[in-house]
Design a protein around this motif. Structure first.
Motif, PDB file in Angstrom:
ATOM      1  N   PHE A  26     -25.152  12.215   5.398  1.00  0.00           N
ATOM      2  CA  PHE A  26     -25.165  11.579   4.088  1.00  0.00           C
ATOM      3  C   PHE A  26     -25.023  12.577   2.932  1.00  0.00           C
ATOM      4  N   ALA A  27     -24.847  13.853   3.244  1.00  0.00           N
ATOM      5  CA  ALA A  27     -24.630  14.835   2.179  1.00  0.00           C
ATOM      6  C   ALA A  27     -23.317  14.530   1.471  1.00  0.00           C
ATOM      7  N   PRO A  28     -23.304  14.544   0.155  1.00  0.00           N
ATOM      8  CA  PRO A  28     -22.076  14.206  -0.572  1.00  0.00           C
ATOM      9  C   PRO A  28     -20.972  15.213  -0.303  1.00  0.00           C
ATOM     10  N   PHE A  71     -10.722  19.464  -8.410  1.00  0.00           N
ATOM     11  CA  PHE A  71     -11.352  20.659  -7.840  1.00  0.00           C
ATOM     12  C   PHE A  71     -12.626  20.981  -8.615  1.00  0.00           C
ATOM     13  N   ARG A  72     -13.493  21.743  -7.937  1.00  0.00           N
ATOM     14  CA  ARG A  72     -14.767  22.128  -8.529  1.00  0.00           C
ATOM     15  C   ARG A  72     -14.663  23.514  -9.150  1.00  0.00           C
ATOM     16  N   THR A  73     -15.343  23.677 -10.274  1.00  0.00           N
ATOM     17  CA  THR A  73     -15.454  24.996 -10.881  1.00  0.00           C
ATOM     18  C   THR A  73     -16.753  25.030 -11.681  1.00  0.00           C
ATOM     19  N   PHE A 365     -20.282   9.079  -8.449  1.00  0.00           N
ATOM     20  CA  PHE A 365     -19.105   8.243  -8.196  1.00  0.00           C
ATOM     21  C   PHE A 365     -18.132   9.019  -7.333  1.00  0.00           C
ATOM     22  N   THR A 366     -17.161   8.310  -6.777  1.00  0.00           N
ATOM     23  CA  THR A 366     -16.210   8.906  -5.843  1.00  0.00           C
ATOM     24  C   THR A 366     -14.803   8.837  -6.397  1.00  0.00           C
ATOM     25  N   THR A 371     -17.204  13.172  -3.926  1.00  0.00           N
ATOM     26  CA  THR A 371     -18.288  12.650  -4.748  1.00  0.00           C
ATOM     27  C   THR A 371     -18.531  13.559  -5.942  1.00  0.00           C
ATOM     28  N   ILE A 372     -18.594  12.958  -7.114  1.00  0.00           N
ATOM     29  CA  ILE A 372     -18.949  13.679  -8.335  1.00  0.00           C
ATOM     30  C   ILE A 372     -20.391  13.288  -8.663  1.00  0.00           C
ATOM     31  N   PRO A 373     -21.348  14.206  -8.539  1.00  0.00           N
ATOM     32  CA  PRO A 373     -22.758  13.852  -8.759  1.00  0.00           C
ATOM     33  C   PRO A 373     -23.071  13.545 -10.224  1.00  0.00           C
TER      34      PRO A 373
END
Length: 474
Positions: A26-28, A71-73, A365-366, A371-373
């Motif tokens: 269940f980890a995002p 992407f994440r930064t 949200f996804t 997933t964006i926390p």
């Protein structure tokens, strides 16, 4: 005793394994990317790309390495998801107040707001102010300002351009757009008052996206000092204007400040006056910085491509011939400037006046399977579409025909954003740019003195040498 402990562990291990597996299940699934350096994240890389004149490189490198969708930064100390492409733009624009809510860099708030008001910002108040601003900037209201724009543009070109054989476009466009904003938004006509505001104002914009280190000599510290001066000057102006209103001297005023004070819910407190100052300062920044940049990049491409300039000249001369010698432009004239606006749009596609904007996730949200926390910041950037060959073939080619007919595909051309939070000043910018193009193209021919002059981003595109052009009369 050891036997019982061993039995207990034996019985618990399967349960522990199950819990750990379930937690992992269940980890995002966060967007791929990196948080970069501690505290700074990838802020310096992001800023360096702009300073090098290639801000799209930050996006293209990350999308190639991680994901073309998101992407994440970490920028400015915030976990951030950068949305890319038309689908990313569409999701964020349409997800306003559903998935995301507006968010501004803390450095921007500190520069533009009185410290006393920072804790008093609420969503309902923001919505009310935006509604008032939209009403002021709607096309029907702006029509009344076209003659003023035309008159001030004529005076500006006659005073600051015509006496010279060569001019630096960028500083002149900044002084012109600031004077116009002061006139339309605050009814300030005195050049000395305009200059008194303009000088510290020039210190503000470079500090918005600078590293927020508040020590003497840093861009952020300089911007903080400039912002403090401007806020106090605006506060003094607001107090004088309130006296004029109470004496019945400003009852028919059309400028934004007077209307805000006449129609607002003034509770008589210093916080109300400070809040009005914050609002005016934000309006000046939005209307001045991006439009001066837009005018500069339009002039850059007009001077670079004589055949484009000639078509703009022909279109504008047709309009000029239909006017009397002392007759100002009107709304119908603006609607005839179709090719000129296509040229302006293509200019802003290649050198957009703003890089994008930030939002904050209201809940988990996804998007695109990631997933964006809640609490993460999101960022959409014009560069993921404006110079993407998927949306604009031969993206580096200057081609105004891209905007003929239905124009670019939805959510690909986004210099003003989109959705409910589209820039409320879009129509104001369009009028200001077109009125300037009309007066420029009917008076001068242009030649770039430095043919390959570079633009850097701090954060808007700025010509390194100020965009020096040679003027020839038509």
């Amino acid at each position: 005793m050891d036997f019982y402990v061993a039995c207990f562990l034996y019985l618990c291990l399967p349960l522990l394994f199950f819990v750990l597996r379930r937690k992992k299940h269940f980890a995002p699934r966060l967007p791929p990317g990196t948080r970069g350096w501690p505290i700074l994240g990838e802020t310096l890389e992001f800023m360096a790309a702009g300073r090098s004149g290639c801000p799209e490189k930050f996006v293209s490198d990350h999308t190639a390495r991680y994901s073309p969708d998101v992407f994440r930064t970490n920028l400015y100390g915030e976990d951030m998801a950068v949305f890319c492409g038309a689908s990313g733009n569409k999701f964020l624009f349409s997800g306003e107040n559903k998935y995301v809510t507006p968010w501004w860099l803390h450095s921007m708030r500190k520069i533009t707001h009185f410290p006393e008001t920072l804790g008093n910002i609420n969503s309902q108040d923001v919505k009310k102010k935006r509604s008032f601003l939209l009403e002021f900037l709607k096309p029907e209201a702006l029509q009344h300002y076209i003659p003023i724009m035309d008159s001030m543009t004529r005076d500006h070109l006659a005073t600051d351009w015509s006496p010279h054989k060569e001019v630096k476009v960028f500083p002149l466009s900044k002084s012109y757009t600031f004077a116009l904003a002061c006139r339309l938004f605050m009814n300030i006509k005195d050049p000395e008052i305009v200059s008194k505001l303009a000088n510290p104002f020039a210190q503000v914009a470079p500090g918005f996206t600078a590293v927020p280190i508040n020590i003497p000599g840093t861009p952020f510290n300089t911007a903080m000092r400039g912002g403090k001066v401007i806020r106090q000057e605006l506060l003094n102006l607001i107090r004088r204007r309130k006296v004029e209103i109470s004496e019945g001297k400003d009852a028919n005023a059309r400028d934004f400040l007077s209307r805000w004070l006449l129609e607002g819910d003034d509770d008589g407190t210093i916080l109300y006056d400070m809040d009005a100052s914050n609002k005016i300062m934000g309006l000046l920044i939005a209307s001045h910085d991006t439009t001066s940049t837009s005018i500069t990049v339009v002039v850059n491409y007009l001077a670079q491509f004589p055949h484009i300039y000639e078509r703009v000249h022909q279109e504008q001369m047709e309009i000029a011939k239909s006017k009397g010698p002392d007759e100002f432009l009107n709304w119908n004239d603006i609607q005839k400037m179709k090719y000129s606006w296509n040229v302006a749009c293509e200019s802003m596609r290649l050198l957009p006046p703003a890089q994008g904007s930030f939002r904050e996730a209201m809940a988990d949200f996804t998007f695109a399977g990631y997933t964006i926390p809640k609490g993460w910041k999101t960022f959409w950037m014009v560069y993921s579409t404006h110079k993407n060959p998927k949306y604009f073939p031969e993206p580096e080619k200057f081609d105004p025909s891209r905007f003929e007919g239905n124009g670019p595909a939805p959510f690909t051309y986004v210099p003003f954003g989109g959705g409910p939070r589209m820039c409320p000043g879009k129509e104001y910018a369009r009028l200001e740019i077109l009125v300037f193009m009309h007066n420029l193209a009917t008076k001068f021919k242009l030649e770039k003195v430095i043919s390959n002059e570079k633009f850097i981003y701090i954060p808007s595109p700025v010509p390194v040498e100020g965009l020096l052009v040679h003027l020839l009369p038509y």
